[in-house]
Scaffold this motif. Structure first.
Motif, PDB file in Angstrom:
ATOM      1  N   GLY A   1       0.801  -1.223   0.000  1.00 54.44           N
ATOM      2  CA  GLY A   1       0.000   0.000   0.000  1.00 54.44           C
ATOM      3  C   GLY A   1       0.831   1.267   0.000  1.00 54.44           C
ATOM      4  O   GLY A   1       0.584   2.193  -0.785  1.00 54.44           O
ATOM      5  N   ALA A   2       1.837   1.351   0.875  1.00 55.91           N
ATOM      6  CA  ALA A   2       2.683   2.544   0.936  1.00 55.91           C
ATOM      7  C   ALA A   2       3.494   2.703  -0.353  1.00 55.91           C
ATOM      8  O   ALA A   2       3.737   3.818  -0.826  1.00 55.91           O
TER       9      ALA A   2
ATOM     10  N   ILE B   1       9.428   7.337  -1.936  1.00 57.89           N
ATOM     11  CA  ILE B   1       9.898   6.026  -2.384  1.00 57.89           C
ATOM     12  C   ILE B   1      11.069   5.556  -1.524  1.00 57.89           C
ATOM     13  O   ILE B   1      11.120   4.396  -1.100  1.00 57.89           O
ATOM     14  N   ARG B   2      12.015   6.460  -1.243  1.00 57.40           N
ATOM     15  CA  ARG B   2      13.150   6.099  -0.387  1.00 57.40           C
ATOM     16  C   ARG B   2      12.686   5.716   1.010  1.00 57.40           C
ATOM     17  O   ARG B   2      13.183   4.740   1.593  1.00 57.40           O
ATOM     18  N   ALA B   3      11.732   6.453   1.540  1.00 55.54           N
ATOM     19  CA  ALA B   3      11.225   6.156   2.880  1.00 55.54           C
ATOM     20  C   ALA B   3      10.563   4.784   2.927  1.00 55.54           C
ATOM     21  O   ALA B   3      10.759   4.011   3.876  1.00 55.54           O
ATOM     22  N   VAL B   4       9.801   4.466   1.891  1.00 57.71           N
ATOM     23  CA  VAL B   4       9.133   3.163   1.844  1.00 57.71           C
ATOM     24  C   VAL B   4      10.157   2.039   1.712  1.00 57.71           C
ATOM     25  O   VAL B   4      10.042   0.999   2.360  1.00 57.71           O
TER      26      VAL B   4
ATOM     27  N   PRO C   1       8.185  -3.893   4.745  1.00 51.97           N
ATOM     28  CA  PRO C   1       8.212  -5.155   5.479  1.00 51.97           C
ATOM     29  C   PRO C   1       8.663  -6.312   4.601  1.00 51.97           C
ATOM     30  O   PRO C   1       8.397  -6.340   3.403  1.00 51.97           O
ATOM     31  N   ARG C   2       9.361  -7.237   5.196  1.00 52.92           N
ATOM     32  CA  ARG C   2       9.808  -8.412   4.442  1.00 52.92           C
ATOM     33  C   ARG C   2       8.631  -9.291   4.058  1.00 52.92           C
ATOM     34  O   ARG C   2       8.615  -9.885   2.997  1.00 52.92           O
ATOM     35  N   SER C   3       7.664  -9.412   4.936  1.00 51.14           N
ATOM     36  CA  SER C   3       6.522 -10.281   4.698  1.00 51.14           C
ATOM     37  C   SER C   3       5.396  -9.887   5.616  1.00 51.14           C
ATOM     38  O   SER C   3       5.621  -9.408   6.725  1.00 51.14           O
TER      39      SER C   3
ATOM     40  N   GLN D   1       9.784  -6.820  -3.937  1.00 55.87           N
ATOM     41  CA  GLN D   1      11.190  -7.133  -3.675  1.00 55.87           C
ATOM     42  C   GLN D   1      12.114  -6.051  -4.236  1.00 55.87           C
ATOM     43  O   GLN D   1      13.189  -5.814  -3.699  1.00 55.87           O
ATOM     44  N   ARG D   2      11.693  -5.398  -5.311  1.00 50.71           N
ATOM     45  CA  ARG D   2      12.473  -4.296  -5.884  1.00 50.71           C
ATOM     46  C   ARG D   2      12.002  -2.941  -5.369  1.00 50.71           C
ATOM     47  O   ARG D   2      12.631  -1.931  -5.618  1.00 50.71           O
ATOM     48  N   CYS D   3      10.844  -2.927  -4.681  1.00 49.63           N
ATOM     49  CA  CYS D   3      10.233  -1.669  -4.220  1.00 49.63           C
ATOM     50  C   CYS D   3      10.014  -0.714  -5.392  1.00 49.63           C
ATOM     51  O   CYS D   3      10.257   0.497  -5.292  1.00 49.63           O
TER      52      CYS D   3
END
Length: 321
Positions: free
Chosen positions: A106-107, A126-129, A134-136, A253-255
């Motif tokens: 969501g973020a 984007i950097r903050a997220v 979270p990993r999972s 995984q790549r954000c």
């Protein structure tokens, strides 16, 4: 006494019911006889879709999903059973897809400009997220389905856009069956589920779109009977930032937005919720990991890949050639 042939069945008439919801439109092609109350059926179909939207929309501040997103950590939040059912399925597909499908984006969706917060990417957000992603959800979201509640164990912003529309189609199919309809095709924004086949005995013919932005063209035809289908791709919802094409589906995984050779993935399943979630997962996983994943799960899937020579098909199960 056996019925005479003239009493066996009333003739069916094709009717299309439709309405707005979730920023798009739902529709149902119904082959129904005179015993079906079409006015009541349309009302119940609209109510079913609206209920899913009211519970699971990330765009409505008062939705049940957003209540959960705003709740303090380690606080149990009472939730509708339907939302818990979708969350349970989302976490299951997340585990089975090794995180390719992720309801925790969501973020990330908001930071890249696809959510309700902003309409363009924000580098700082984007950097903050990325620093806080979270990993999972597995160990950060706890579900208690018997008590119809859930709680966050760590900061999390859930987004169910990769599964909720499919679930809404399943609710439409349930409504159709409750009204005694045995031949119908329910649809919401490209996710479809067939209730039986057509009344003439033929399956429902569904167009598979050619994945081209700004153009509606048919790539092929899929036949459905008591089956659901969903397609995920990079060509309908996207942002164009200069020369860069940003797809709306997030790769957790790549954000970042998904960026691989997959133009679209189409999945057949018994429920549209499963088809929707797995189409999203395989789009994110990409052609190599996605194909291996689909084989492992025994999925009926069609990948359309962009290559220098044009679109290439890779099919498994009922799509295999």
């Amino acid at each position: 006494m056996p019925k005479m042939s003239s009493e066996l069945a009333a003739p069916c008439k094709r009717t299309t019911l439709h309405g707005p919801s979730m920023g798009t439109r739902w529709s149902a092609s119904v082959d129904a006889d005179s015993t079906v109350d079409l006015v009541a059926l349309r009302q119940d179909l609209a109510a079913a879709v609206e209920q899913v939207d009211a519970q699971m929309s990330p765009w409505k501040p008062d939705s049940d999903l957003m209540r959960l997103n705003r709740a303090p950590l380690d606080t149990w939040v009472a939730l509708p059973a339907k939302l818990l059912e979708v969350l349970d399925c989302a976490l299951d597909v997340q585990r089975l897809s090794a995180g390719a499908f992720d309801p925790c984006v969501g973020a990330l969706v908001n930071a890249w400009g696809f959510g309700a917060v902003r309409d363009a990417p924000d580098a700082q957000a984007i950097r903050a997220v990325r620093n806080a992603m979270p990993r999972s959800a597995d160990d950060r979201l706890e579900l208690d389905r018997p008590a119809s509640r859930a709680r966050m164990r760590a900061p999390l912003q859930l987004d169910l856009c990769g599964i909720a529309k499919g679930y809404a189609v399943d609710r439409m199919a349930a409504v159709l069956q409750q009204h005694g309809v045995r031949h119908a095709l329910a649809s919401l924004d490209g996710e479809l589920r067939a209730v039986g086949g057509q009344s003439n005995g033929a399956p429902w013919a569904v167009a598979l779109e050619r994945p081209e932005a700004g153009r509606r063209a048919v790539h092929g035809v899929i036949e459905l009977e008591d089956l659901a289908v969903a397609t995920s791709g990079d060509y309908r919802r996207f942002l164009q930032v200069g020369d860069v094409h940003l797809a709306h589906t997030m790769d957790a995984q790549r954000c970042a937005p998904v960026d691989n050779a997959v133009a679209s993935v189409t999945v057949l399943a018994q429920t549209c919720m499963q088809a929707d979630a797995w189409a999203t997962a395989l789009l994110v996983a990409g052609p190599d990991k996605g194909l291996a994943m689909a084989k492992r799960m025994g999925l009926d899937v069609l990948f359309l890949l962009r290559r220098a020579e044009g679109l290439i098909e890779l099919g498994l199960g009922r799509f295999a050639r």
